[in-house]
Design a protein around this motif. Sequence first.
Motif, mmCIF file in Angstrom:
data_model
loop_
_atom_site.group_PDB
_atom_site.id
_atom_site.type_symbol
_atom_site.label_atom_id
_atom_site.label_comp_id
_atom_site.label_asym_id
_atom_site.label_seq_id
_atom_site.Cartn_x
_atom_site.Cartn_y
_atom_site.Cartn_z
ATOM 1 N N TYR A 63 39.426 37.179 37.600
ATOM 2 C CA TYR A 63 39.291 38.278 38.415
ATOM 3 C C TYR A 63 40.368 39.002 38.701
ATOM 4 O O TYR A 63 41.477 38.452 39.317
ATOM 5 N N ASP A 65 41.389 41.242 41.419
ATOM 6 C CA ASP A 65 41.125 41.910 42.840
ATOM 7 C C ASP A 65 42.033 42.778 43.297
ATOM 8 O O ASP A 65 42.747 42.542 44.165
ATOM 9 N N SER A 66 41.972 43.996 42.434
ATOM 10 C CA SER A 66 43.168 44.617 42.598
ATOM 11 C C SER A 66 42.419 46.206 42.351
ATOM 12 O O SER A 66 41.542 46.243 41.784
ATOM 13 N N LYS A 114 38.910 45.171 39.748
ATOM 14 C CA LYS A 114 37.714 44.670 40.059
ATOM 15 C C LYS A 114 36.842 44.038 38.993
ATOM 16 O O LYS A 114 35.449 43.664 39.269
ATOM 17 N N THR A 116 35.598 41.136 36.335
ATOM 18 C CA THR A 116 35.725 39.782 35.962
ATOM 19 C C THR A 116 35.558 39.311 34.486
ATOM 20 O O THR A 116 34.809 40.120 33.856
#
Length: 669
Positions: A63, A65-66, A114, A116
């Motif tokens: 994932y 997440d940035s 964002k 996955t």
Amino acid sequence: MLVCGFQPHFILVSVDSGISLDTLKAVKPIKQPIIRELAMALTLTITELNNLDSAYNICFELYNDSEQPLHNWRLHLSLVGLINASSCHGATFVRQDGSYLALQSQTGATLEAKQTLAFGFTGEKLAMKKVTDMPIGCYLSADNIEQPIMLELVPFTLPSIAVNPLLMPERNNDYLSDVAIIPRPADINLNQTPLKLPQQLLFDDNDFGHLATLFSAQLKQHDVSLASARSANIRLQLDPSLPCEAYRLCLDDVVVISASGEQGFAYGLTSLAQCLNSSTAQRKGVINDYPRFTYRGFMLDCVRHFRSVEKIKQLIDQLAYYKFNTLHWHLTDDEAWRLEIKAFPQLTKQTAFRGHDQAIEAQFGSGPAPYGGYYSQQDVKDVVSYAQQRQITIIPEIDIPGHCRAALKALPELLIEPADTSNYLSVQFYHDNVLNPALEGTYQFIDAVIQEVCALFPGPYVHVGADEVPKGVWQDSPACQEKMQAQGYQDIRELQGYLLRHVQDNLRQQGKTLLGWEEALDGDKLAQDAIICAWNGTQNGISAANKGYKVIMTPAHYTYLDMAYDNSESEPGTTWASALNLQQCYEYDVFDAELTATGKDNILGMQYAIWTEFINTDKQLDYMVFPRLLAGAENAWTGRSNKNWQGFVQRLYLQQDYLDWQGIQYRPL
């Protein structure tokens, strides 16, 4: 069940630290930094794990997440098993070397902000059942970021494995009717009179007065100073009739230790130190003691994970306290070269450190930053001197012809034959780790290394490894085929024998004896003055001893302290040989029924060992080694008829205060 997801600590230098690797020898363990670009955070989650007997299927989610996409990314991680490249889905297999695995995006795909990504693969040869099997050292590189990014591995719950843990006997003072010494002495005759020595011990200032300093360092509560023989209450008395390691300890108001030389005096003083350090009352009397085996060894692997000189000295102190007499120091392997060789400075310059974009990639979770260290020749002289003062001989191991990937990476022009297309895979999953016994450069390299090693280590032995040379090696080497024809060889393994016989002759000319793992006999070229370390079970050692070779027994099932105490998922260590609890370690006996009378005479002794693939901190090292090393000490010193598991455990309880005082972080009893 066990939840896994920790980030281990590593010895490292930050890639932007400005410290020159040319001058850096070793750095202390510090916490591995999570290198981030902007506000980037990446997580890796295990979504599915299915174990088979010797394989596993695993699925992940990566994932991002940035706020930043990752272009043409590549994932790097360490894990167990041989990855089946064709089984990869969701990502493309790039390569595997040892424990290092690299995967990349499919067809240059981008991992958007964002987003996955799900992917997975099958691992073969090993299952992923224990804490030490889990992926570690995970990081990601991409075209649009300057530095690799450490990943957060989301905690994962391993399936629970039911075990019957070893139940330790409860404390019972009935077993402490003699002394608290480990290893247990051969003959103990004590009376009922309490032994009460003063706080200040006066040591006879004779020819062995220098032993007073070492004796003092072993004592928790007593002070030691030198005094004349008349006023001393610790006296050393020469007795040439005693064997070199034997001693007689007379416990009275004046303690008299008799021995034929320094070794016996040192062991007698160590036994006295254990008596004085014990929390139980001691009694007057006489102890006569001598070892069962002349070789009592411990092998320390400093290649897979580097150990500081200070830690090695601490281990030497413990070996001396429990009457080991040999430290086998494993200094070279596939993952690093740890010994300064002045003839070839490239060895440590190129391969003492590993990491992203280094000659040796990240292995065993070491991560992207340069990680490692090496021992200068001055370091070696320091450690050798420290050990000698404590009656311990150091045997260096320079592993050849297999386990040589670091050397091959450092000296490719000298050691690699471009025309060699042989295809092989070692048991640790390397395809490029074996020296070529038909190249002139191989002998230039080995002869120069051996010359410096012999000068650095004054002991009589040099260990040359010789283990785990994989099938398929040298088959498609024109130079090897020419060498076989010239020598009239029919079996490719004879080339290993040819190389090792060259080394054996070289060592003999320098007054040294060759030691090797049991595979050193492959090729059938070694003279019988070679000494064999039997590790893969017991049968090969028995066979070698019966054939006339001197043998040191170190079977993995009973002496490898990197084996887990039990099969529980939460117990650290590996179990490829077996689980190994304290009692099993204690009760192993080297004298098998298949040994002939000659074979028994050829057993020099035993060795315990710690391989450190999954042991990256000193705390983990202590946990795996202690207290099992004490069981090994008694096994190697004390005669079989004198051993008693219940009594050993009671004496072991009394050793805990000493281990605590020494800062040893042992596994709780």
